[in-house]
Design a protein around this motif. Structure first.
Motif: not given
Ligand code: UDP
Ligand code: MG
Length: 314
Positions: A73-81, A100-102, A201-203, A207-209
């Protein structure tokens, strides 16, 4: 034996940019480093609602260096990393956004600094193109965090960075449930250096944040790395007691030297509400830490993997 560099991409609803991301990584980074380094690309699908998982499957099928981890499920960015870090095999690991923002070519600079001997190389934004609100809040937040906590977290820096195997091992062994990775890298220490870049800029997509996720991250930073809020209780208590003392002196003086009849109603109301407020705030702060202790002692997993694609890579 050639060294391997692992590229970790947390993916949440990034399907439209994944193929382009892969192509750009190959042409602008990986192929250029091919003589010196082998590569491993890890996509962690953080419960995306679009067809990101399918796109990852296709990429895995085409390139044996690509690995995919689909979270339940969705665990959040920090958990995914964290999921990616736990499985990365490279001598160096680069963490990047999947939208592709980075800019991929910045990786070359990160690797160059790593070759100079730095163990954490963070990409620092030269200018922030975010909204005024996000810039302002980020500024205030980082100032607050640096003054409250003992770890120094570099400004204008996101999660885009290269970390050496040594630091990966340290972070892997930090089992905390509420993860604020930027703080954890700082806590780890080692030789750290910035590389300046301009964020794109985002491709595609938005933003999912969400504000809610950002606030949660902000809280994890403060409560995970500082006990200053707890100490606030003592300070507020002393201040309130001091104000009460002044009030008492005033009351005695007016009784002795003036004959006016002071109703004192307003003063009492203010004092009651003030003390009530202070106590509630402090209870809330205690609650924050206790909730965290609760989360930590349960030792629930930070993420759950549903499916591993290409878990073995040579
Ligand atoms: N992301 C994720 N889980 C989340 C939200 C974001 O894995 O619940 C990932 C997203 O796919 C992207 C990265 O975290 O690769 C940064 O997210 P986003 O681009 O939405 O954040 P922003 O660039 O606006 O800070
Ligand atoms: Mg982004």
């Amino acid at each position: 034996m050639t060294k391997t560099i692992t590229y970790i991409f947390p993916v949440y609803n990034n399907a439209p940019s994944l193929q382009l991301l892969y192509d750009e990584m190959r042409s602008k980074v990986i192929d250029k480093l091919a003589k010196k380094y082998s590569y491993e690309i890890i996509f962690v699908n953080d419960g995306s609602k679009d067809n990101s998982a399918e796109v990852i499957r296709q990429l895995v099928a085409k390139d044996k260096h690509v690995r995919g981890f689909l979270l339940s499920r969705n665990f959040g960015h920090q958990a995914a990393v964290s999921a990616g870090l736990d499985r990365a095999k490279g001598e160096a690991v680069i963490i990047m956004d999947a939208d592709l923002q980075d800019p991929p070519k910045v990786c070359l600079d990160l690797v160059k600094k790593w070759e100079e001997g730095f163990e954490v190389v963070y990409a620092q934004r030269r200018v922030r193109k975010d909204s005024f609100f996000k810039r302002l809040t980020a500024n205030v937040y980082y100032r607050l965090l640096t003054s409250l906590s003992s770890v120094d977290i570099p400004r204008n820096t996101g999660d885009f960075r290269l970390i050496d195997r040594k630091v990966v091992e340290v972070v892997k062994n930090m089992k905390e449930y509420h993860r604020f990775l930027r703080g954890m890298y700082s806590f780890a220490g080692f030789k750290q250096a910035p590389v300046l870049f301009d964020r794109h800029a985002r491709h595609a997509g938005k933003s999912e944040y969400t504000l809610k996720k950002l606030l949660r991250l902000a809280k994890d930073g403060v409560f995970g790395f500082s006990d200053a809020p707890l100490k606030l209780a003592t300070r507020l208590g002393f201040s309130a007691a001091f104000i009460a003392l002044l009030g008492a002196i005033y009351a005695i003086a007016s009784k002795l030297f003036f004959t006016v009849n002071v109703p004192g109603w307003a003063m009492i109301m203010v004092a009651v509400f003030f003390m009530g407020g202070v106590q509630l705030i402090m209870l809330g702060i205690m609650g924050e830490y206790i909730a965290r202790i609760h989360d930590e002692v349960r030792e629930r997993p930070v993420y759950i993997i549903d499916e591993e694609l290409n878990p073995a890579v040579d």
